[in-house]
Write an enzyme that holds these catalytic residues in place. Sequence first.
Site, mmCIF file in Angstrom:
data_model
loop_
_atom_site.group_PDB
_atom_site.id
_atom_site.type_symbol
_atom_site.label_atom_id
_atom_site.label_comp_id
_atom_site.label_asym_id
_atom_site.label_seq_id
_atom_site.Cartn_x
_atom_site.Cartn_y
_atom_site.Cartn_z
ATOM 1 N N ARG A 166 -64.752 37.135 66.709
ATOM 2 C CA ARG A 166 -65.750 38.125 66.263
ATOM 3 C C ARG A 166 -66.231 37.806 64.836
ATOM 4 N NH1 ARG A 166 -65.116 39.072 70.883
ATOM 5 N NH2 ARG A 166 -65.220 41.108 71.945
ATOM 6 N N SER A 240 -66.177 48.067 71.422
ATOM 7 C CA SER A 240 -64.906 48.077 70.673
ATOM 8 C C SER A 240 -65.187 48.509 69.241
ATOM 9 C CB SER A 240 -64.290 46.690 70.627
ATOM 10 O OG SER A 240 -63.995 46.235 71.903
ATOM 11 N N GLU A 335 -64.540 46.602 63.995
ATOM 12 C CA GLU A 335 -65.345 45.568 64.627
ATOM 13 C C GLU A 335 -66.825 45.899 64.453
ATOM 14 O OE1 GLU A 335 -67.062 43.244 68.020
ATOM 15 O OE2 GLU A 335 -66.773 45.384 68.178
HETATM 16 N N1 EPU Z 1 -54.932 48.017 76.529
HETATM 17 C C1 EPU Z 1 -54.164 49.150 76.499
HETATM 18 N N2 EPU Z 1 -54.790 50.342 76.338
HETATM 19 C C2 EPU Z 1 -56.123 50.459 76.219
HETATM 20 C C3 EPU Z 1 -56.908 49.300 76.245
HETATM 21 C C4 EPU Z 1 -56.286 48.076 76.389
HETATM 22 O O1 EPU Z 1 -52.938 49.092 76.619
HETATM 23 O O2 EPU Z 1 -56.600 51.583 76.106
HETATM 24 C C5 EPU Z 1 -54.274 46.727 76.771
HETATM 25 C C6 EPU Z 1 -54.536 46.306 78.220
HETATM 26 O O3 EPU Z 1 -53.530 46.713 79.057
HETATM 27 C C7 EPU Z 1 -54.595 44.817 78.145
HETATM 28 C C8 EPU Z 1 -55.001 44.529 76.732
HETATM 29 O O4 EPU Z 1 -54.883 45.732 75.998
HETATM 30 O O5 EPU Z 1 -53.316 44.284 78.343
HETATM 31 C C9 EPU Z 1 -56.406 43.968 76.647
HETATM 32 O O6 EPU Z 1 -57.318 44.914 77.175
HETATM 33 P P1 EPU Z 1 -58.795 44.509 77.646
HETATM 34 O O7 EPU Z 1 -58.705 43.398 78.592
HETATM 35 O O8 EPU Z 1 -59.468 45.755 78.100
HETATM 36 O O9 EPU Z 1 -59.482 43.936 76.387
HETATM 37 P P2 EPU Z 1 -59.422 44.278 74.826
HETATM 38 O O10 EPU Z 1 -58.637 43.246 74.128
HETATM 39 O O11 EPU Z 1 -58.996 45.701 74.645
HETATM 40 C C10 EPU Z 1 -61.466 42.787 74.224
HETATM 41 C C11 EPU Z 1 -62.786 42.883 73.539
HETATM 42 C C12 EPU Z 1 -63.812 43.531 74.438
HETATM 43 C C13 EPU Z 1 -63.934 42.710 75.712
HETATM 44 C C14 EPU Z 1 -62.557 42.656 76.370
HETATM 45 C C15 EPU Z 1 -62.544 41.797 77.595
HETATM 46 C C16 EPU Z 1 -62.276 43.029 71.177
HETATM 47 C C17 EPU Z 1 -62.290 43.874 69.960
HETATM 48 N N3 EPU Z 1 -62.668 43.622 72.303
HETATM 49 O O12 EPU Z 1 -60.963 44.102 74.418
HETATM 50 O O13 EPU Z 1 -65.070 43.449 73.777
HETATM 51 O O14 EPU Z 1 -64.863 43.292 76.613
HETATM 52 O O15 EPU Z 1 -61.594 42.093 75.440
HETATM 53 O O16 EPU Z 1 -62.599 40.459 77.233
HETATM 54 O O17 EPU Z 1 -61.946 41.853 71.105
HETATM 55 C C18 EPU Z 1 -66.616 44.563 72.338
HETATM 56 O O18 EPU Z 1 -66.502 43.595 71.589
HETATM 57 O O19 EPU Z 1 -67.338 45.551 72.051
HETATM 58 C C19 EPU Z 1 -65.849 44.589 73.579
HETATM 59 C C20 EPU Z 1 -65.892 45.613 74.427
#
Ligand code: EPU
Length: 340
Positions: A166, A240, A335
């Site tokens: 990011r 995010s 972010e």
């Molecule tokens: N998780 C939780 N609780 C939650 C959300 C997530 O425990 O409420 C855990 C999930 O179980 C999973 C891990 O966190 O093991 C990752 O979750 P997820 O795959 O939903 O992705 P993220 O890391 O929370 C990032 C990006 C998103 C992108 C997703 C998918 C960032 C800040 N966010 O989220 O990007 O869509 O991965 O690749 O890196 C954005 O930038 O606006 C955005 C939505």
Amino acid sequence: MINIQKKIRLDQYTTFKIGGPADFFVAITSLADLQEALSWAQKNKQNILFLGGGSNTLISDRGFRGLVIKNEISGIELVRENAKAVWLKAQSGEWWSSLVNHAVLHNYYGAENLFLIPGTVGAAPMQNIGAYGVELKDVFCSLEAVEIRTGKLKKFNKADCDFGYRYSIFKGKLKHKYFIYSVTLKLNKTPKFKLDYGDIQKTLAEKKIINPNAREVVSVIMEIRNSKLPNPSVLPNAGSFFKNSEISLAALKKLQKKFPDVKFFPATKGVKVPAGWLIEQCGFKGKVIGKVGIHEKQALVLVNYGGAKASQVINLADKIMTCVRSKFGLKLECEINYIE
Ligand code: EPU
């Protein structure tokens, strides 16, 4: 000839549906418009704020003192091709998902996982957008940007952009110095999908798809996004709100002593601990506080339930940060861009 308007409400131009008035506002549709707007701001000693889709931005309730330049410069063209690849150039005011859609329709491969990320093409390199195991940098070739001080166009190749998680040079050393004017992607002529992200595998298995085509990959991405992320046009939000926490292996080991089930993923240096998990562990997931809340399916997303103020979002973000810091000793980083 550009049309500079006065006292324009900015909430209508952000996906959070939050933001006070701009002193001055102009929508631009060409390079000439941009140059005219920049000279106007210089002559009248006004600050500048560029807005694309307003999808990663929280604007304060006081609004913006200066000139808001809304980017509506559009267009997509094929600028080069060889036996293996094509180079697609898109103007920065083009909607990012239109570009991915264009690529999928023409059988140009590589950007599928980035489908439906809200925002404009120009915002994509700014923070190296990413989703489901793919980042912009994986399909990026170069960009053209206008230097704000001089109005001159300059080309940046991938290495010049210093892409990270990011992050790009336009958020670092060159912050507020350039306007991204066009972006050129390099896409494959033969399919090469990135399908190892857990949710993609799971959804493909559920659908019993073994060798997906690009349309199937895109529809799986759509399904995953719709099941986890609120659609900003239905429930205003900016995706995010925080970045995932990047920590060293030593810091992870320490954390695991107290929290053996802590989630983590490999990162460039050390690991990333998902901020969504940290926030959920603090008990915030699904909470509604007045007009703002934390989304029930993804704790990284703060939501405006109708008529929320920026100050209410900031208060909630502060509460979350304080709790994560005292429980886990980790400092969450925003972010989104907060325009004070
Ligand atoms: N998780 C939780 N609780 C939650 C959300 C997530 O425990 O409420 C855990 C999930 O179980 C999973 C891990 O966190 O093991 C990752 O979750 P997820 O795959 O939903 O992705 P993220 O890391 O929370 C990032 C990006 C998103 C992108 C997703 C998918 C960032 C800040 N966010 O989220 O990007 O869509 O991965 O690749 O890196 C954005 O930038 O606006 C955005 C939505």
